[in-house]
Design an enzyme around this catalytic site. Sequence first.
Site, PDB file in Angstrom:
ATOM      1  N   ASP A  45      76.278 -33.843   7.524  1.00  0.00           N
ATOM      2  CA  ASP A  45      75.477 -33.653   6.306  1.00  0.00           C
ATOM      3  C   ASP A  45      74.302 -32.746   6.673  1.00  0.00           C
ATOM      4  O   ASP A  45      73.334 -33.185   7.290  1.00  0.00           O
ATOM      5  CB  ASP A  45      74.983 -35.001   5.776  1.00  0.00           C
TER       6      ASP A  45
ATOM      7  N   SER B 268      73.201 -15.464  -3.725  1.00  0.00           N
ATOM      8  CA  SER B 268      73.708 -15.547  -5.102  1.00  0.00           C
ATOM      9  C   SER B 268      73.034 -14.446  -5.912  1.00  0.00           C
ATOM     10  O   SER B 268      71.948 -13.965  -5.538  1.00  0.00           O
ATOM     11  CB  SER B 268      73.323 -16.911  -5.689  1.00  0.00           C
TER      12      SER B 268
ATOM     13  N   TYR C  21      67.069 -24.092  -7.358  1.00  0.00           N
ATOM     14  CA  TYR C  21      68.259 -23.381  -6.865  1.00  0.00           C
ATOM     15  C   TYR C  21      68.010 -21.869  -6.819  1.00  0.00           C
ATOM     16  O   TYR C  21      68.265 -21.219  -5.803  1.00  0.00           O
ATOM     17  CB  TYR C  21      69.480 -23.693  -7.745  1.00  0.00           C
TER      18      TYR C  21
ATOM     19  N   ALA D 103      65.221 -20.286  -6.709  1.00  0.00           N
ATOM     20  CA  ALA D 103      64.207 -19.987  -5.685  1.00  0.00           C
ATOM     21  C   ALA D 103      64.815 -20.075  -4.292  1.00  0.00           C
ATOM     22  O   ALA D 103      64.500 -19.260  -3.408  1.00  0.00           O
ATOM     23  CB  ALA D 103      63.037 -20.959  -5.821  1.00  0.00           C
ATOM     24  N   SER D 104      65.719 -21.038  -4.087  1.00  0.00           N
ATOM     25  CA  SER D 104      66.328 -21.177  -2.749  1.00  0.00           C
ATOM     26  C   SER D 104      67.162 -19.940  -2.416  1.00  0.00           C
ATOM     27  O   SER D 104      67.193 -19.492  -1.268  1.00  0.00           O
ATOM     28  CB  SER D 104      67.175 -22.457  -2.658  1.00  0.00           C
ATOM     29  N   LYS D 105      67.824 -19.371  -3.422  1.00  0.00           N
ATOM     30  CA  LYS D 105      68.673 -18.206  -3.151  1.00  0.00           C
ATOM     31  C   LYS D 105      67.833 -16.931  -2.981  1.00  0.00           C
ATOM     32  O   LYS D 105      68.228 -16.017  -2.255  1.00  0.00           O
ATOM     33  CB  LYS D 105      69.728 -18.058  -4.251  1.00  0.00           C
TER      34      LYS D 105
HETATM   35  N1  LIG Z   1      80.313 -21.029  -7.360  1.00  0.00           N
HETATM   36  C1  LIG Z   1      79.326 -20.256  -7.787  1.00  0.00           C
HETATM   37  O1  LIG Z   1      79.223 -19.958  -8.987  1.00  0.00           O
HETATM   38  C2  LIG Z   1      78.349 -19.675  -6.806  1.00  0.00           C
HETATM   39  C3  LIG Z   1      77.640 -18.531  -7.180  1.00  0.00           C
HETATM   40  C4  LIG Z   1      76.717 -17.993  -6.279  1.00  0.00           C
HETATM   41  C5  LIG Z   1      76.528 -18.570  -5.054  1.00  0.00           C
HETATM   42  N2  LIG Z   1      77.230 -19.681  -4.707  1.00  0.00           N
HETATM   43  C6  LIG Z   1      76.982 -20.283  -3.389  1.00  0.00           C
HETATM   44  O2  LIG Z   1      78.180 -20.337  -2.673  1.00  0.00           O
HETATM   45  C7  LIG Z   1      78.094 -21.359  -1.697  1.00  0.00           C
HETATM   46  C8  LIG Z   1      79.354 -22.189  -1.735  1.00  0.00           C
HETATM   47  O3  LIG Z   1      79.449 -22.832  -2.979  1.00  0.00           O
HETATM   48  P1  LIG Z   1      80.840 -22.998  -3.749  1.00  0.00           P
HETATM   49  O4  LIG Z   1      80.706 -22.291  -5.021  1.00  0.00           O
HETATM   50  O5  LIG Z   1      81.971 -22.677  -2.869  1.00  0.00           O
HETATM   51  O6  LIG Z   1      80.761 -24.563  -4.098  1.00  0.00           O
HETATM   52  P2  LIG Z   1      81.620 -25.794  -3.602  1.00  0.00           P
HETATM   53  O7  LIG Z   1      83.059 -25.612  -3.928  1.00  0.00           O
HETATM   54  O8  LIG Z   1      80.921 -26.990  -4.173  1.00  0.00           O
HETATM   55  O9  LIG Z   1      81.447 -25.780  -2.018  1.00  0.00           O
HETATM   56  C9  LIG Z   1      80.243 -26.168  -1.402  1.00  0.00           C
HETATM   57  C10 LIG Z   1      80.488 -26.385   0.083  1.00  0.00           C
HETATM   58  O10 LIG Z   1      79.253 -26.794   0.671  1.00  0.00           O
HETATM   59  C11 LIG Z   1      79.452 -28.017   1.375  1.00  0.00           C
HETATM   60  N3  LIG Z   1      78.278 -28.879   1.306  1.00  0.00           N
HETATM   61  C12 LIG Z   1      77.650 -29.330   0.185  1.00  0.00           C
HETATM   62  N4  LIG Z   1      76.660 -30.164   0.524  1.00  0.00           N
HETATM   63  C13 LIG Z   1      76.666 -30.252   1.879  1.00  0.00           C
HETATM   64  C14 LIG Z   1      75.897 -30.984   2.821  1.00  0.00           C
HETATM   65  N5  LIG Z   1      74.907 -31.793   2.435  1.00  0.00           N
HETATM   66  N6  LIG Z   1      76.170 -30.841   4.148  1.00  0.00           N
HETATM   67  C15 LIG Z   1      77.188 -30.034   4.539  1.00  0.00           C
HETATM   68  N7  LIG Z   1      77.940 -29.312   3.707  1.00  0.00           N
HETATM   69  C16 LIG Z   1      77.698 -29.434   2.391  1.00  0.00           C
HETATM   70  C17 LIG Z   1      80.622 -28.684   0.649  1.00  0.00           C
HETATM   71  O11 LIG Z   1      81.310 -29.565   1.522  1.00  0.00           O
HETATM   72  P3  LIG Z   1      81.238 -31.155   1.503  1.00  0.00           P
HETATM   73  O12 LIG Z   1      81.097 -31.597   0.081  1.00  0.00           O
HETATM   74  O13 LIG Z   1      82.510 -31.544   2.161  1.00  0.00           O
HETATM   75  O14 LIG Z   1      80.045 -31.489   2.340  1.00  0.00           O
HETATM   76  C18 LIG Z   1      81.494 -27.494   0.336  1.00  0.00           C
HETATM   77  O15 LIG Z   1      82.309 -27.177   1.423  1.00  0.00           O
HETATM   78  C19 LIG Z   1      76.820 -22.136  -2.001  1.00  0.00           C
HETATM   79  O16 LIG Z   1      75.799 -21.734  -1.116  1.00  0.00           O
HETATM   80  C20 LIG Z   1      76.494 -21.710  -3.425  1.00  0.00           C
HETATM   81  O17 LIG Z   1      75.112 -21.795  -3.697  1.00  0.00           O
HETATM   82  C21 LIG Z   1      78.149 -20.241  -5.554  1.00  0.00           C
END
Ligand SMILES: NC(=O)c1ccc[n+]([C@@H]2O[C@H](COP(=O)([O-])OP(=O)(O)OC[C@H]3O[C@@H](n4cnc5c(N)ncnc54)[C@H](OP(=O)(O)O)[C@@H]3O)[C@@H](O)[C@H]2O)c1
Length: 255
Positions: free
Chosen positions: A57, A135, A148, A150-152
Amino acid sequence: MKKTALVTGASSGIGNALAERLATDHYDLILVARSKEKMEAMKAAWPALSVTVITKDLSKPGAAKEVYDEVKQIGLNVDLLINDAGFGLVGAFQSLPIERQSNMIQLNCTALTELTYYFLPDLRSSSGKIMNVASTAAYQPGPFMAVYFASKAYVLSLSEALSEELSGSGVTVTALCPGPTHTQFGAVAHAENIKMFSHTMDVAAVASIGYRALMKGKQVAITGSLNYAGAIAAKLLPRNWGAKAVRMVTKPKKK
Ligand SMILES: NC(=O)c1ccc[n+]([C@@H]2O[C@H](COP(=O)([O-])OP(=O)(O)OC[C@H]3O[C@@H](n4cnc5c(N)ncnc54)[C@H](OP(=O)(O)O)[C@@H]3O)[C@@H](O)[C@H]2O)c1
């Protein structure tokens, strides 16, 4: 010589798709997330590769150092680091539990920063590559997803700064800036009630764009022409206009 890539957030979505691309290119892998079974299933699917699963985590303080120590105990060097793990939350700032918002900062910003710090010596020794998943949210303030966005902005700024600082060192830093993408992100963020996720990009397409940019050592990759146009507009317009535009797609609809 075989190269090793460490991918956080490998169990789902963009991180999962990036890990698949790396596996296709015969990288050995270190997969980091909380969902052990999903990562063990990935490992079982790639018997020809050396795959290490680290269940962690990353929103807990000190988690990045624990990952680094585990990797060193096994005796591995990291040639490619993908900081993908992250999540968002939709809702008015005051209505969202502060513990969850602090966890978000810890995961999206602190863990990413610390992993980059600890693995940089490995990456320097192998002219390695870093990808930080930011993002299009990085380009303007985001009412109703304030922490969120701000973090990005932090992730994009850190990545661009390090890319410049490390130029000439052999290490490249790429910030991947996806727009809304079809993953678990929307469900985790409780985004079903907002307009922003009414159109999403395919996750494999996003990973492909990111992977190509990473391999070329590009500083920033924005996925898709519409997202690119949006980021350019956000750069040109006053920031309060950007915030007003985002509000139209992030404000939860009344149920
Ligand atoms: N989807 C979008 O629209 C979008 C757009 C722009 C940017 N992003 C960015 O892309 C990245 C990936 O997101 P995604 O869209 O692929 O979403 P996702 O399908 O929810 O995947 C998120 C990943 O992060 C892991 N994670 C979450 N909380 C965690 C924790 N506390 N410790 C360790 N791992 C953790 C999850 O694994 P576990 O749950 O197994 O821990 C999962 O593998 C993120 O940084 C997100 O901000 C996404």
